[in-house]
Design a protein around this motif. Sequence first.
Motif, mmCIF file in Angstrom:
data_model
loop_
_atom_site.group_PDB
_atom_site.id
_atom_site.type_symbol
_atom_site.label_atom_id
_atom_site.label_comp_id
_atom_site.label_asym_id
_atom_site.label_seq_id
_atom_site.Cartn_x
_atom_site.Cartn_y
_atom_site.Cartn_z
ATOM 1 N N ARG A 80 0.805 -1.232 0.000
ATOM 2 C CA ARG A 80 0.000 0.000 0.000
ATOM 3 C C ARG A 80 0.834 1.275 0.000
ATOM 4 O O ARG A 80 0.374 2.305 -0.467
ATOM 5 C CB ARG A 80 -0.933 0.016 1.206
ATOM 6 C CG ARG A 80 -2.074 -0.944 1.055
ATOM 7 C CD ARG A 80 -3.054 -0.793 2.183
ATOM 8 N NE ARG A 80 -4.053 -1.847 2.072
ATOM 9 C CZ ARG A 80 -4.609 -2.456 3.083
ATOM 10 N NH1 ARG A 80 -4.297 -2.114 4.320
ATOM 11 N NH2 ARG A 80 -5.491 -3.405 2.901
ATOM 12 N N ASP A 81 2.028 1.222 0.548
ATOM 13 C CA ASP A 81 2.874 2.412 0.650
ATOM 14 C C ASP A 81 3.704 2.679 -0.605
ATOM 15 O O ASP A 81 4.504 3.599 -0.614
ATOM 16 C CB ASP A 81 3.810 2.289 1.859
ATOM 17 C CG ASP A 81 3.053 2.244 3.174
ATOM 18 O OD1 ASP A 81 1.949 2.824 3.244
ATOM 19 O OD2 ASP A 81 3.553 1.619 4.117
ATOM 20 N N TYR A 82 3.523 1.878 -1.634
ATOM 21 C CA TYR A 82 4.334 1.980 -2.848
ATOM 22 C C TYR A 82 3.445 2.184 -4.073
ATOM 23 O O TYR A 82 2.301 1.747 -4.097
ATOM 24 C CB TYR A 82 5.175 0.714 -3.022
ATOM 25 C CG TYR A 82 6.161 0.517 -1.899
ATOM 26 C CD1 TYR A 82 7.442 1.052 -1.976
ATOM 27 C CD2 TYR A 82 5.811 -0.173 -0.742
ATOM 28 C CE1 TYR A 82 8.351 0.891 -0.939
ATOM 29 C CE2 TYR A 82 6.710 -0.342 0.295
ATOM 30 C CZ TYR A 82 7.973 0.193 0.190
ATOM 31 O OH TYR A 82 8.870 0.039 1.214
ATOM 32 N N THR A 83 4.028 2.814 -5.089
ATOM 33 C CA THR A 83 3.273 3.061 -6.317
ATOM 34 C C THR A 83 3.579 2.057 -7.421
ATOM 35 O O THR A 83 2.848 1.978 -8.401
ATOM 36 C CB THR A 83 3.569 4.470 -6.853
ATOM 37 O OG1 THR A 83 4.971 4.585 -7.115
ATOM 38 C CG2 THR A 83 3.135 5.532 -5.860
ATOM 39 N N CYS A 84 4.645 1.287 -7.276
ATOM 40 C CA CYS A 84 5.030 0.357 -8.345
ATOM 41 C C CYS A 84 4.020 -0.781 -8.488
ATOM 42 O O CYS A 84 3.242 -1.070 -7.581
ATOM 43 C CB CYS A 84 6.426 -0.209 -8.079
ATOM 44 S SG CYS A 84 6.539 -1.212 -6.591
ATOM 45 N N ASP A 85 4.044 -1.404 -9.654
ATOM 46 C CA ASP A 85 3.253 -2.615 -9.878
ATOM 47 C C ASP A 85 4.033 -3.777 -9.288
ATOM 48 O O ASP A 85 5.253 -3.864 -9.448
ATOM 49 C CB ASP A 85 3.039 -2.849 -11.377
ATOM 50 C CG ASP A 85 2.150 -1.797 -11.997
ATOM 51 O OD1 ASP A 85 1.218 -1.332 -11.322
ATOM 52 O OD2 ASP A 85 2.386 -1.438 -13.168
ATOM 53 N N PHE A 86 3.332 -4.679 -8.604
ATOM 54 C CA PHE A 86 4.015 -5.803 -7.968
ATOM 55 C C PHE A 86 3.178 -7.052 -8.166
ATOM 56 O O PHE A 86 1.987 -7.066 -7.854
ATOM 57 C CB PHE A 86 4.198 -5.533 -6.469
ATOM 58 C CG PHE A 86 5.185 -6.461 -5.823
ATOM 59 C CD1 PHE A 86 6.536 -6.217 -5.908
ATOM 60 C CD2 PHE A 86 4.757 -7.581 -5.149
ATOM 61 C CE1 PHE A 86 7.459 -7.079 -5.327
ATOM 62 C CE2 PHE A 86 5.654 -8.452 -4.560
ATOM 63 C CZ PHE A 86 7.013 -8.197 -4.647
ATOM 64 N N LYS A 87 3.812 -8.083 -8.717
ATOM 65 C CA LYS A 87 3.082 -9.334 -8.885
ATOM 66 C C LYS A 87 3.920 -10.492 -8.364
ATOM 67 O O LYS A 87 5.146 -10.411 -8.284
ATOM 68 C CB LYS A 87 2.660 -9.564 -10.335
ATOM 69 C CG LYS A 87 3.763 -9.865 -11.290
ATOM 70 C CD LYS A 87 3.207 -10.131 -12.675
ATOM 71 C CE LYS A 87 4.327 -10.568 -13.605
ATOM 72 N NZ LYS A 87 3.824 -10.935 -14.911
ATOM 73 N N SER A 133 -0.344 -16.181 -11.802
ATOM 74 C CA SER A 133 0.226 -14.889 -11.456
ATOM 75 C C SER A 133 -0.806 -14.078 -10.683
ATOM 76 O O SER A 133 -1.996 -14.140 -10.991
ATOM 77 C CB SER A 133 0.642 -14.157 -12.729
ATOM 78 O OG SER A 133 1.290 -12.961 -12.411
ATOM 79 N N ALA A 134 -0.345 -13.326 -9.683
ATOM 80 C CA ALA A 134 -1.264 -12.571 -8.835
ATOM 81 C C ALA A 134 -0.784 -11.142 -8.636
ATOM 82 O O ALA A 134 0.414 -10.894 -8.485
ATOM 83 C CB ALA A 134 -1.382 -13.250 -7.472
ATOM 84 N N ASN A 135 -1.736 -10.232 -8.612
ATOM 85 C CA ASN A 135 -1.474 -8.864 -8.217
ATOM 86 C C ASN A 135 -1.266 -8.900 -6.702
ATOM 87 O O ASN A 135 -2.149 -9.322 -5.959
ATOM 88 C CB ASN A 135 -2.676 -7.987 -8.573
ATOM 89 C CG ASN A 135 -2.536 -6.559 -8.134
ATOM 90 O OD1 ASN A 135 -1.706 -6.210 -7.310
ATOM 91 N ND2 ASN A 135 -3.378 -5.718 -8.700
ATOM 92 N N ALA A 136 -0.098 -8.450 -6.236
ATOM 93 C CA ALA A 136 0.240 -8.542 -4.815
ATOM 94 C C ALA A 136 -0.561 -7.571 -3.943
ATOM 95 O O ALA A 136 -0.420 -7.573 -2.734
ATOM 96 C CB ALA A 136 1.728 -8.316 -4.612
#
Length: 100
Positions: free
Chosen positions: A31-38, A45-48
Amino acid sequence: MQESVCRQIVTVKMKQGLHLRPISEIVRMTRDYTCDFKISNGDRSANAREVYDLLELQALPETELVLEAVGDDATKLMEEIVQFFESGYKKFEEVSDLSD
């Protein structure tokens, strides 16, 4: 500024696998980050940032997961998530052991 792309392989060290408590912590950390993370497990594959996506990974103990972050703060988030996996999320182990 060029976006960072980070990729790392981690192993699930928790004896109960990647279940709701550690998944909730991963979602909280992102939540504290703007990057995409999977996070990927084989062909899944999952959106973290999504609890239900992560649950569908069905990551059992000793499963190798591929982490991938893309964005300006990708390196920092990757470091935090890798540390989380490497620690074996001990605080969750202790809570889980109460039911044994």
